[in-house]
Motif scaffolding. Structure first.
Motif, short mmCIF file in Angstrom:
data_model
loop_
_atom_site.label_atom_id
_atom_site.label_comp_id
_atom_site.label_asym_id
_atom_site.label_seq_id
_atom_site.Cartn_x
_atom_site.Cartn_y
_atom_site.Cartn_z
N LEU A 48 52.02 29.15 2.04
CA LEU A 48 51.15 28.48 3.00
C LEU A 48 50.00 29.41 3.35
O LEU A 48 50.12 30.31 4.18
N GLY A 49 48.87 29.22 2.66
CA GLY A 49 47.71 30.08 2.87
C GLY A 49 46.98 29.76 4.16
O GLY A 49 47.20 28.72 4.79
N CYS A 50 46.07 30.65 4.54
CA CYS A 50 45.31 30.45 5.77
C CYS A 50 44.32 29.29 5.64
O CYS A 50 43.91 28.69 6.64
N GLY A 51 43.90 28.98 4.40
CA GLY A 51 43.00 27.87 4.15
C GLY A 51 41.53 28.21 4.25
O GLY A 51 40.68 27.38 3.91
N HIS A 52 41.19 29.42 4.68
CA HIS A 52 39.80 29.76 4.95
C HIS A 52 39.26 30.91 4.11
O HIS A 52 38.05 31.01 3.93
N CYS A 53 40.14 31.76 3.60
CA CYS A 53 39.68 32.97 2.91
C CYS A 53 39.21 32.64 1.49
O CYS A 53 39.36 31.53 0.99
N ARG A 54 38.65 33.64 0.85
CA ARG A 54 38.11 33.49 -0.50
C ARG A 54 39.20 33.05 -1.49
O ARG A 54 38.96 32.22 -2.36
N ARG A 55 40.41 33.59 -1.33
CA ARG A 55 41.49 33.22 -2.25
C ARG A 55 41.90 31.77 -2.05
O ARG A 55 42.09 31.04 -3.02
N CYS A 56 42.07 31.36 -0.81
CA CYS A 56 42.44 29.97 -0.55
C CYS A 56 41.36 29.02 -1.04
O CYS A 56 41.66 27.97 -1.65
N GLN A 57 40.12 29.35 -0.81
CA GLN A 57 39.03 28.47 -1.20
C GLN A 57 38.89 28.36 -2.70
O GLN A 57 38.33 27.38 -3.21
N SER A 58 39.43 29.34 -3.45
CA SER A 58 39.35 29.30 -4.92
C SER A 58 40.65 28.82 -5.55
O SER A 58 40.86 28.98 -6.75
N GLY A 59 41.55 28.23 -4.73
CA GLY A 59 42.78 27.68 -5.27
C GLY A 59 43.90 28.69 -5.43
O GLY A 59 44.88 28.40 -6.13
N ARG A 60 43.78 29.84 -4.81
CA ARG A 60 44.81 30.88 -4.93
C ARG A 60 45.48 31.13 -3.58
O ARG A 60 45.72 32.28 -3.19
N HIS A 61 45.81 30.05 -2.88
CA HIS A 61 46.41 30.19 -1.55
C HIS A 61 47.76 30.92 -1.61
O HIS A 61 48.19 31.52 -0.62
N HIS A 62 48.42 30.88 -2.78
CA HIS A 62 49.74 31.51 -2.89
C HIS A 62 49.66 33.03 -2.85
O HIS A 62 50.70 33.69 -2.68
N VAL A 63 48.47 33.60 -2.99
CA VAL A 63 48.31 35.04 -2.86
C VAL A 63 47.37 35.38 -1.70
O VAL A 63 46.82 36.48 -1.64
N CYS A 64 47.18 34.46 -0.78
CA CYS A 64 46.39 34.71 0.43
C CYS A 64 46.98 35.92 1.16
O CYS A 64 48.20 36.02 1.35
N GLU A 65 46.12 36.83 1.59
CA GLU A 65 46.58 38.03 2.28
C GLU A 65 47.31 37.68 3.58
O GLU A 65 48.23 38.38 4.00
N ASN A 66 46.89 36.60 4.21
CA ASN A 66 47.45 36.22 5.52
C ASN A 66 48.36 35.00 5.42
O ASN A 66 48.55 34.28 6.40
N ARG A 67 48.94 34.78 4.25
CA ARG A 67 49.77 33.61 4.06
C ARG A 67 51.08 33.70 4.83
O ARG A 67 51.58 34.80 5.13
N SER A 68 51.63 32.54 5.15
CA SER A 68 53.02 32.43 5.52
C SER A 68 53.79 32.00 4.27
O SER A 68 53.22 31.36 3.37
N GLU A 69 55.05 32.36 4.22
CA GLU A 69 55.94 31.85 3.18
C GLU A 69 57.13 31.23 3.90
O GLU A 69 57.87 31.92 4.59
N LEU A 70 57.27 29.95 3.76
CA LEU A 70 58.25 29.19 4.52
C LEU A 70 59.65 29.79 4.36
O LEU A 70 60.13 29.95 3.24
N GLY A 71 60.25 30.15 5.49
CA GLY A 71 61.58 30.73 5.45
C GLY A 71 61.63 32.17 4.99
O GLY A 71 62.72 32.72 4.84
N ILE A 72 60.47 32.79 4.79
CA ILE A 72 60.42 34.15 4.26
C ILE A 72 59.57 35.06 5.13
O ILE A 72 60.02 36.13 5.55
N ARG A 73 58.33 34.65 5.41
CA ARG A 73 57.45 35.47 6.24
C ARG A 73 56.47 34.55 6.97
O ARG A 73 56.13 33.48 6.48
N GLY A 74 56.04 34.99 8.13
CA GLY A 74 55.04 34.23 8.86
C GLY A 74 55.65 33.24 9.84
O GLY A 74 56.81 33.35 10.25
N ALA A 75 54.87 32.23 10.20
CA ALA A 75 55.17 31.39 11.36
C ALA A 75 56.20 30.30 11.09
O ALA A 75 56.80 29.80 12.04
N TYR A 76 56.40 29.90 9.85
CA TYR A 76 57.21 28.71 9.58
C TYR A 76 58.65 29.07 9.24
O TYR A 76 58.92 29.81 8.30
#
Length: 339
Positions: free
Chosen positions: A92-120
């Protein structure tokens, strides 16, 4: 509602929590099945690198291989989602960074990973919340067991895509666990000659039982031309072996992770003109996996050894297999079963 909570290494509770409420952009999922994978086990043992890097901390709400039914959506969402069977993206990428905007949300620096890291929080619960944008609808031909195997299937699908093989070519898959066997199934469905190498005799016997004829102990893999080698193992020695075995000018794909560093000689890569590809996450493979399951081209359900209740999740993470379990590598949890 009840949820499995990992409170520390080797410690867990099934807790009664308030039912989740969807915020804008979110949906509440009534969970039907959850897969337990090696990442979950590493959190259970405390070995997962994210714990040491500060990306994750206890308590943890595990579960990133899942399927269920939407029971509520945020006020800004189409309520036609309610009642639909779904699975979803872990990344779950932030949706705003360069990586997310280029279709690479899975390596977003500020991503959440459901059940693994971040908010979800994850899906080892009766209910959990996911972003609607991450969900994928499941057709009726993909039942709950297959639905919970879409996420590992997406990793396998991406791995095979990265190998860039065509019908009649030969692939060697190292590591006949869930992802390795799914890679092999996807490859066989495309007319690719599959060879499998592993270290456990029971895993090799199981691979043979699925109809794969070219199954080898890792040390006995024959030195024949492999148009791609896909390492889906957790053995630190096998990535280097993959580079040695692949045909010059072709591809090695790394989707497995070892607990310690794997050493690959870059001189071998360069002098053989080999392309090495790493795979993190199922994101770009979810749609293709659902289509393959729905059409019957690949049926992953035989990989499931047993389905247990939420109260048995701790034991599964500790390595337990229920009496009468089938020989497959995957265990699922039905959070609606409490014991």
């Amino acid at each position: 509602m009840k949820a499995f909570v990992l409170t520390g290494p080797g410690r867990s509770e099934v807790q009664d929590l308030a039912p989740p409420v969807p915020m804008p952009g979110e949906a509440v999922i009534d969970v039907a099945r959850v897969g337990v994978c090696g990442t979950d086990v590493e959190f259970f043992t405390g070995e997962m690198q994210y714990l040491h890097d500060g990306h994750s901390k206890f308590p943890l709400y595990l579960g990133h291989e899942w399927c269920g039914t939407v029971s509520a959506v945020g006020a800004d969402q189409d309520d036609r989602w309610v009642g639909r069977r779904v699975t979803g993206d872990t990344m779950l990428g932030c949706g705003h960074c360069r990586r997310c905007q280029s279709g690479r949300h899975h390596v977003c620096e500020n991503r959440s990973e459901l059940g693994i890291r971040g908010a979800y929080r994850g899906a080892l619960a009766e209910q959990f919340v996911a972003p609607v944008s991450s969900m994928r609808a499941l057709p009726d031909t993909v039942d709950d067991t297959a639905g919970a195997l879409v996420e590992p299937g997406g990793n396998a699908w991406r791995s095979l895509e990265a190998a860039q093989l065509t019908s009649g070519e030969r692939v060697l898959v190292l590591g006949p666990g869930t992802i390795g066997l799914l890679v092999a199934e996807f490859a066989r469905a495309r007319g690719i000659e599959v060879h499998l190498g592993g270290r456990s005799q029971s895993s090799l016997d199981y691979a043979s039982s699925l109809g794969f004829e070219n199954v080898w102990a890792a040390d006995d893999v024959p030195s024949i031309p492999y148009d791609a080698v896909i390492d889906a193992s957790n053995a630190p020695s096998l990535p280097a072996r993959a580079v040695r075995l692949v045909e010059p000018g072709r591809r090695v794909v790394f989707v497995g992770l070892a607990g310690t560093a794997s050493l690959v000689d870059s001189r071998e890569l360069a002098l053989k003109d080999v392309t090495a590809v790493g795979i993190l996450g199922a994101s770009a493979g979810l749609t293709g996996t659902i289509e393959a399951y729905a059409s019957g081209a690949v049926d992953p359900r035989g990989l499931v050894a047993a389905t247990v209740g939420l109260h048995q999740a701790h034991d599964v993470l500790a390595g337990w297999r229920p009496d009468g379990a089938a020989p497959g590598p995957k265990l699922l949890v039905d959070p609606r079963v409490h014991g």
